[in-house]
Design an enzyme around this catalytic site. Structure first.
Site, PDB file in Angstrom:
ATOM      1  N   ALA A 205      -9.183   2.378   5.691  1.00  0.00           N
ATOM      2  CA  ALA A 205      -9.776   1.051   5.869  1.00  0.00           C
ATOM      3  C   ALA A 205      -9.222   0.339   7.098  1.00  0.00           C
ATOM      4  CB  ALA A 205      -9.534   0.210   4.611  1.00  0.00           C
TER       5      ALA A 205
ATOM      6  N   ASP B 154       5.345  -2.857  14.947  1.00  0.00           N
ATOM      7  CA  ASP B 154       5.637  -3.813  13.883  1.00  0.00           C
ATOM      8  C   ASP B 154       6.542  -3.182  12.834  1.00  0.00           C
ATOM      9  OD1 ASP B 154       5.155  -6.398  12.546  1.00  0.00           O
ATOM     10  OD2 ASP B 154       4.108  -5.190  11.041  1.00  0.00           O
TER      11      ASP B 154
ATOM     12  N   HIS C 132       7.802  -6.357  10.993  1.00  0.00           N
ATOM     13  CA  HIS C 132       6.990  -5.867   9.877  1.00  0.00           C
ATOM     14  C   HIS C 132       6.209  -7.019   9.224  1.00  0.00           C
ATOM     15  CE1 HIS C 132       6.738  -2.285   6.905  1.00  0.00           C
ATOM     16  NE2 HIS C 132       5.613  -3.010   6.850  1.00  0.00           N
ATOM     17  N   VAL C 133       5.464  -7.746  10.062  1.00  0.00           N
ATOM     18  CA  VAL C 133       4.700  -8.894   9.568  1.00  0.00           C
ATOM     19  C   VAL C 133       3.205  -8.758   9.839  1.00  0.00           C
ATOM     20  CG1 VAL C 133       6.604 -10.563   9.635  1.00  0.00           C
ATOM     21  CG2 VAL C 133       5.232 -10.162  11.698  1.00  0.00           C
TER      22      VAL C 133
ATOM     23  N   THR D 158       0.828  -1.209   0.000  1.00  0.00           N
ATOM     24  CA  THR D 158       0.000   0.000   0.000  1.00  0.00           C
ATOM     25  C   THR D 158       0.861   1.257   0.000  1.00  0.00           C
ATOM     26  OG1 THR D 158      -1.797  -1.146   1.132  1.00  0.00           O
ATOM     27  CG2 THR D 158      -1.806   1.256   1.226  1.00  0.00           C
TER      28      THR D 158
ATOM     29  N   GLU E 263      14.664  -0.608   8.331  1.00  0.00           N
ATOM     30  CA  GLU E 263      14.415  -2.042   8.416  1.00  0.00           C
ATOM     31  C   GLU E 263      15.347  -2.801   7.482  1.00  0.00           C
ATOM     32  OE1 GLU E 263       9.633  -1.473   9.392  1.00  0.00           O
ATOM     33  OE2 GLU E 263      10.275  -2.135   7.393  1.00  0.00           O
TER      34      GLU E 263
ATOM     35  N   THR F  70       1.445  -0.148  13.730  1.00  0.00           N
ATOM     36  CA  THR F  70       1.534  -1.154  12.665  1.00  0.00           C
ATOM     37  C   THR F  70       1.492  -0.473  11.300  1.00  0.00           C
ATOM     38  OG1 THR F  70      -0.871  -1.474  12.790  1.00  0.00           O
ATOM     39  CG2 THR F  70       0.512  -3.004  14.046  1.00  0.00           C
ATOM     40  N   ALA F  71       1.836   0.814  11.265  1.00  0.00           N
ATOM     41  CA  ALA F  71       1.732   1.604  10.032  1.00  0.00           C
ATOM     42  C   ALA F  71       3.110   1.843   9.421  1.00  0.00           C
ATOM     43  CB  ALA F  71       1.008   2.916  10.310  1.00  0.00           C
ATOM     44  N   ARG F  72       3.820   2.862   9.893  1.00  0.00           N
ATOM     45  CA  ARG F  72       5.146   3.194   9.384  1.00  0.00           C
ATOM     46  C   ARG F  72       6.025   3.665  10.537  1.00  0.00           C
ATOM     47  NH1 ARG F  72       3.987   0.685   5.673  1.00  0.00           N
ATOM     48  NH2 ARG F  72       4.025   1.161   3.440  1.00  0.00           N
TER      49      ARG F  72
END
Length: 332
Positions: A163, A270, A297-298, A80, A275, A244-246
């Site tokens: 969403a 996450d 990042h999972v 995304t 990374e 859990t975004a960035r």
């Protein structure tokens, strides 16, 4: 896309960023697919030099790399987020950029709440204590070394009304949480919007009233370090911070200070700004902290979600080839 007699040249720069069991359907046109498991930034220009379509997940595509690819007509991002692609340079060249949308509406909220549950109930801390022999040492059927708190009746503040933010809100309400959204979002967030009955308040107020703050917004110049030392100082209820975004949404050095000083009660991440996690990253100081959980990042990577991503990726490319681009991304 203008068709030629020669097969379309497609380059996938980082196939290893999708699980090996994820299947890529055949494309419905003649093509040659050149697949690389990983591509270093210095290798991008050479590898995409003859490509008409490039697939990338996280490999950066810069203006300099674009200049080395005169035939390039499309970049299909297998994710995304598109902050790894120079969108302005693509627009200037007429290169279409597409992304993947709404494929993670179950996996990311579920991972978000996995982090929330683990932290609110000190699951990892209790597991490590049992492994260390603390239960036998306690001399009774249970022990109370770490805090355990219900979710019901708490306030969940969500930053990002897309969403994923909305799906997280739905999950929160089902668990008895009061849900509030940050009211400072971009016009796009307002348009995709929350429901008319959703409670919204300015970010500063949300930080002051929330027991849990969960980030679900994109990383843009306006949102970089959205959560900084000043933001932590406004977190009056010592909330959990979930990201859990960035990684770049949070000033990570300030997070370390906030958790170590007790400004927040825990953090579940996450994502990080660099990374994989470097040995010199500030989060190295928190990896043994009972109130900190870092996953690699999972959150997006359930079997079901990765297959949906791959299917949408193929659909994006096929639609572009048919002259009907979909999921196009434009510069902010």
């Amino acid at each position: 896309m203008t068709r030629s007699a020669a097969p379309t040249q497609i380059v996938f720069l980082d196939r290893a960023t999708l699980p090996p069991q994820t299947r890529l359907r055949p494309l419905p046109f003649e093509h040659v697919l050149h697949t690389f498991e990983r591509t270093a930034p210095a290798e991008v220009a050479q590898r995409i030099g003859d490509a008409e379509i490039v697939i990338t997940n996280k490999t950066p595509i810069t203006a300099a790399a674009l200049a080395a690819a005169p035939r390039l007509r499309m970049i299909a991002v297998a994710a995304t987020g598109t902050d790894n692609v120079d969108l302005r340079a693509c627009a200037a060249r007429g290169v279409i950029v597409s992304n993947i949308r709404d494929y993670a509406v179950h996996t990311v909220p579920e991972h978000t709440f996995a982090l929330i549950f683990a932290l609110r109930r000190s699951l990892l801390a209790y597991r490590e204590a049992v492994r260390a022999g603390r239960w036998l040492e306690s001399g009774q059927f249970c022990f109370f070394d770490f805090p355990i708190r219900n979710l019901a009746g708490s306030t969940l503040g969500i930053v990002g009304a897309g969403a994923l933010g909305r799906a997280t809100a739905d999950m929160g309400r089902a668990l008895g949480l009061r849900v509030i959204f940050a009211a400072h979002e971009t016009r796009k967030d307002h348009e995709s919007g929350t429901g008319s009955d959703d409670e919204r308040m300015p970010l500063d107020a949300l930080l002051a009233h929330s027991d849990i703050v969960s980030l679900h917004c994109p990383l843009t110049p306006a949102t970089r370090h959205l959560i900084d030392a000043d933001a932590f100082a406004r977190m009056a209820r010592r909330p959990l911070l979930i990201n859990t975004a960035r990684g770049g949404l949070v000033d990570e050095a300030a997070l370390v200070q906030a958790l170590q000083s007790g400004q927040i009660s825990g953090a579940g991440f996450d994502v990080v700004s660099e990374e994989p996690l470097p040995a010199t990253h500030p989060f190295q100081a928190l990896l043994a902290h009972p109130g900190f959980i870092l996953t690699p990042h999972v959150a997006w990577a359930s079997d079901e979600a990765t297959q949906a991503l791959a299917d949408q990726l193929i659909d994006n490319i096929a639609s572009f080839y048919a002259g009907q681009p979909r999921n196009s991304v434009h510069p902010h």
